[in-house]
Design a protein around this motif. Sequence first.
Motif, PDB file in Angstrom:
ATOM      1  N   ALA A 322      -1.759  -3.978 -10.571  1.00  0.00           N
ATOM      2  CA  ALA A 322      -0.686  -3.209  -9.951  1.00  0.00           C
ATOM      3  C   ALA A 322      -1.150  -2.708  -8.598  1.00  0.00           C
ATOM      4  O   ALA A 322      -2.340  -2.458  -8.386  1.00  0.00           O
ATOM      5  N   VAL A 323      -0.210  -2.566  -7.674  1.00  0.00           N
ATOM      6  CA  VAL A 323      -0.542  -1.926  -6.403  1.00  0.00           C
ATOM      7  C   VAL A 323      -0.688  -0.426  -6.633  1.00  0.00           C
ATOM      8  O   VAL A 323      -0.101   0.128  -7.562  1.00  0.00           O
ATOM      9  N   GLY A 324      -1.495   0.234  -5.783  1.00  0.00           N
ATOM     10  CA  GLY A 324      -1.722   1.648  -6.023  1.00  0.00           C
ATOM     11  C   GLY A 324      -2.096   2.481  -4.818  1.00  0.00           C
ATOM     12  O   GLY A 324      -2.298   3.683  -4.946  1.00  0.00           O
ATOM     13  N   LEU A 325      -2.218   1.863  -3.640  1.00  0.00           N
ATOM     14  CA  LEU A 325      -2.655   2.625  -2.474  1.00  0.00           C
ATOM     15  C   LEU A 325      -1.722   3.791  -2.156  1.00  0.00           C
ATOM     16  O   LEU A 325      -2.176   4.894  -1.847  1.00  0.00           O
ATOM     17  N   GLU A 326      -0.416   3.562  -2.256  1.00  0.00           N
ATOM     18  CA  GLU A 326       0.548   4.614  -1.911  1.00  0.00           C
ATOM     19  C   GLU A 326       0.851   5.556  -3.070  1.00  0.00           C
ATOM     20  O   GLU A 326       1.321   6.678  -2.854  1.00  0.00           O
ATOM     21  N   THR A 327       0.590   5.118  -4.296  1.00  0.00           N
ATOM     22  CA  THR A 327       0.936   5.931  -5.461  1.00  0.00           C
ATOM     23  C   THR A 327      -0.262   6.676  -6.040  1.00  0.00           C
ATOM     24  O   THR A 327      -0.098   7.472  -6.962  1.00  0.00           O
ATOM     25  N   LEU A 328      -1.447   6.445  -5.517  1.00  0.00           N
ATOM     26  CA  LEU A 328      -2.647   7.063  -6.073  1.00  0.00           C
ATOM     27  C   LEU A 328      -2.556   8.585  -6.071  1.00  0.00           C
ATOM     28  O   LEU A 328      -2.765   9.235  -7.102  1.00  0.00           O
ATOM     29  N   LEU A 329      -2.239   9.178  -4.931  1.00  0.00           N
ATOM     30  CA  LEU A 329      -2.208  10.637  -4.856  1.00  0.00           C
ATOM     31  C   LEU A 329      -1.071  11.248  -5.673  1.00  0.00           C
ATOM     32  O   LEU A 329      -1.319  12.157  -6.480  1.00  0.00           O
ATOM     33  N   ASP A 385      10.720   4.448  -5.056  1.00  0.00           N
ATOM     34  CA  ASP A 385      11.468   3.195  -4.945  1.00  0.00           C
ATOM     35  C   ASP A 385      10.492   2.145  -4.456  1.00  0.00           C
ATOM     36  O   ASP A 385      10.016   2.206  -3.321  1.00  0.00           O
ATOM     37  N   ARG A 386      10.173   1.189  -5.296  1.00  0.00           N
ATOM     38  CA  ARG A 386       9.141   0.221  -4.932  1.00  0.00           C
ATOM     39  C   ARG A 386       9.522  -0.594  -3.701  1.00  0.00           C
ATOM     40  O   ARG A 386       8.648  -1.103  -2.990  1.00  0.00           O
ATOM     41  N   ALA A 387      10.809  -0.714  -3.422  1.00  0.00           N
ATOM     42  CA  ALA A 387      11.239  -1.485  -2.252  1.00  0.00           C
ATOM     43  C   ALA A 387      10.774  -0.838  -0.953  1.00  0.00           C
ATOM     44  O   ALA A 387      10.682  -1.504   0.077  1.00  0.00           O
ATOM     45  N   THR A 388      10.482   0.458  -0.980  1.00  0.00           N
ATOM     46  CA  THR A 388      10.059   1.161   0.232  1.00  0.00           C
ATOM     47  C   THR A 388       8.549   1.148   0.434  1.00  0.00           C
ATOM     48  O   THR A 388       8.059   1.646   1.447  1.00  0.00           O
ATOM     49  N   LEU A 389       7.791   0.597  -0.507  1.00  0.00           N
ATOM     50  CA  LEU A 389       6.338   0.564  -0.365  1.00  0.00           C
ATOM     51  C   LEU A 389       5.928  -0.309   0.818  1.00  0.00           C
ATOM     52  O   LEU A 389       6.564  -1.328   1.107  1.00  0.00           O
ATOM     53  N   GLN A 390       4.853   0.084   1.479  1.00  0.00           N
ATOM     54  CA  GLN A 390       4.366  -0.655   2.641  1.00  0.00           C
ATOM     55  C   GLN A 390       3.659  -1.956   2.256  1.00  0.00           C
ATOM     56  O   GLN A 390       3.572  -2.879   3.058  1.00  0.00           O
ATOM     57  N   SER A 391       3.139  -2.039   1.036  1.00  0.00           N
ATOM     58  CA  SER A 391       2.449  -3.246   0.590  1.00  0.00           C
ATOM     59  C   SER A 391       3.403  -4.444   0.581  1.00  0.00           C
ATOM     60  O   SER A 391       4.603  -4.289   0.321  1.00  0.00           O
ATOM     61  N   LYS A 392       2.853  -5.619   0.833  1.00  0.00           N
ATOM     62  CA  LYS A 392       3.678  -6.823   0.738  1.00  0.00           C
ATOM     63  C   LYS A 392       4.176  -7.024  -0.684  1.00  0.00           C
ATOM     64  O   LYS A 392       5.328  -7.407  -0.904  1.00  0.00           O
ATOM     65  N   SER A 393       3.304  -6.801  -1.649  1.00  0.00           N
ATOM     66  CA  SER A 393       3.693  -6.918  -3.052  1.00  0.00           C
ATOM     67  C   SER A 393       4.176  -5.563  -3.556  1.00  0.00           C
ATOM     68  O   SER A 393       3.696  -4.519  -3.117  1.00  0.00           O
ATOM     69  N   LYS A 394       5.111  -5.589  -4.486  1.00  0.00           N
ATOM     70  CA  LYS A 394       5.775  -4.349  -4.939  1.00  0.00           C
ATOM     71  C   LYS A 394       5.527  -4.089  -6.427  1.00  0.00           C
ATOM     72  O   LYS A 394       6.299  -3.382  -7.067  1.00  0.00           O
ATOM     73  N   ASN A 395       4.465  -4.647  -6.982  1.00  0.00           N
ATOM     74  CA  ASN A 395       4.228  -4.560  -8.421  1.00  0.00           C
ATOM     75  C   ASN A 395       3.603  -3.225  -8.832  1.00  0.00           C
ATOM     76  O   ASN A 395       2.435  -3.122  -9.147  1.00  0.00           O
ATOM     77  N   THR A 396       4.437  -2.193  -8.841  1.00  0.00           N
ATOM     78  CA  THR A 396       3.979  -0.876  -9.255  1.00  0.00           C
ATOM     79  C   THR A 396       4.590  -0.498 -10.594  1.00  0.00           C
ATOM     80  O   THR A 396       5.792  -0.699 -10.812  1.00  0.00           O
ATOM     81  N   PRO A 397       3.809   0.090 -11.499  1.00  0.00           N
ATOM     82  CA  PRO A 397       4.377   0.579 -12.751  1.00  0.00           C
ATOM     83  C   PRO A 397       5.159   1.872 -12.583  1.00  0.00           C
ATOM     84  O   PRO A 397       5.809   2.324 -13.526  1.00  0.00           O
ATOM     85  N   PHE A 398       5.108   2.469 -11.393  1.00  0.00           N
ATOM     86  CA  PHE A 398       5.774   3.751 -11.171  1.00  0.00           C
ATOM     87  C   PHE A 398       7.155   3.603 -10.538  1.00  0.00           C
ATOM     88  O   PHE A 398       7.739   4.586 -10.084  1.00  0.00           O
TER      89      PHE A 398
END
Length: 422
Positions: A322-329, A385-398
């Motif tokens: 899963a991506v996590g850079l933006e959701t870690l904090l 909203d995962r669509a707003t994440l900066q990562s190219k991939s949007k695979n977040t469990p949150f």
Amino acid sequence: MNDMLLTNARLIDPEAGTEILGWLRVEDGMIAEVGDGPRTGGTDCGGLCLAPGIVDVGVKVGEPGERHKESFRTAGLAAAAGGVTTMVTRPDTTTPIDTPEVLDFVTRRGRDHSLVRVAPMAALTRAREGREMVEIGFLRDAGAVAFSDGDAVTTNTKVLSRCMTYARSLGALIVGHPQEPILSDGAAVTSGKFASLRGLPTVSPMAERMGLERDLALVEMTGVAYHADQISTAAALPALMRAKAALDVTAGVSIHHLTLNEFDVADYRTFFKLKPPLRSEDDRQAMVEAVRDGTIDIICSMHTPQDEESKRLPFEVAASGAVGLETLLPAAMRLVHSGQLTLPELFRAMSLNPARRFGQPSGRLAEGAPADLILFDPDLPFQLDRATLQSKSKNTPFDAARMQGRVLRTWVGGTRVFEAVP
């Protein structure tokens, strides 16, 4: 401009373990002064939290080979938005980072295209195949901060012991993935009643303990500095505690294993398929307590971007991660709001400890440290909203989760690299 004065801020100091209202002055990209109480002038932070930037260990960037999943540019954007000022990147790229030439490519791409600092790890064996040791000395001289084959666990203990012996002679850090590879092969979830009801291939939590015990025996034999990338089960903690009392050993845990459990898989939701798989609620609680008491040193995102095609598959065959850079904090703030961790304890695990372990000068609010800083509102609510994440991939469990805590500004070396849109 990398000179500034920040006033009226809640200073989160993981080194002193304090949280006080004060001010901080930056000069030439470095922290020049830190003080408590009021001070006139400068930028009023409005009583919000000012903390050292997060040092995120185990970030997967898709260069070289999988740039369609994540590039240094998009990873840097995501990191800055998430308050991560240093990414310690993994070597498990499609072309593994196992030679000085590939490492030089990664270093240049990170320097030229990422908004935040990049500290790359290199592979431990050629092509991460566990058969031939890489040129540890040359790679270390070229800038590798640690050596790891990631989840490609070396089964040949003689090869691993030789790698550890050589790394010890050079003072290099080895990062291990504590899983018994045969038991773990093909597993999608942790064994138990819930997994049986779902009919999915499982792995026992004991596979982690077995892998860790093997690695720690070799660490004791060779004296190498060792970091376990992810501990996720209570069964592994006694061995870890014994080793930390006598050896140069540290351990990490991913934010997903601190805030989610096996029931989140629910109706085969592949965004919750991780490696190692999500564990029981008892294991999750044990991990939180291990972070609080210092048994586990580092909290990381284990940012692993995967494209839609590799996730939109049956759970058993879908890609892990899963991506996590933006959701870690904001995910970690769940532990603060629940009273399980204080902000200084949290930033000890996300900033100070990873910076120290991986040889980075940041992670502190102290004179002479780099002005890698984040200003955040710990209470600001939002729905992800995962669509707003900066990562190219949007695979977040949150995705669609209600969260609290947002980064408002990020500075690297005193230069602002992110500011939230009001």
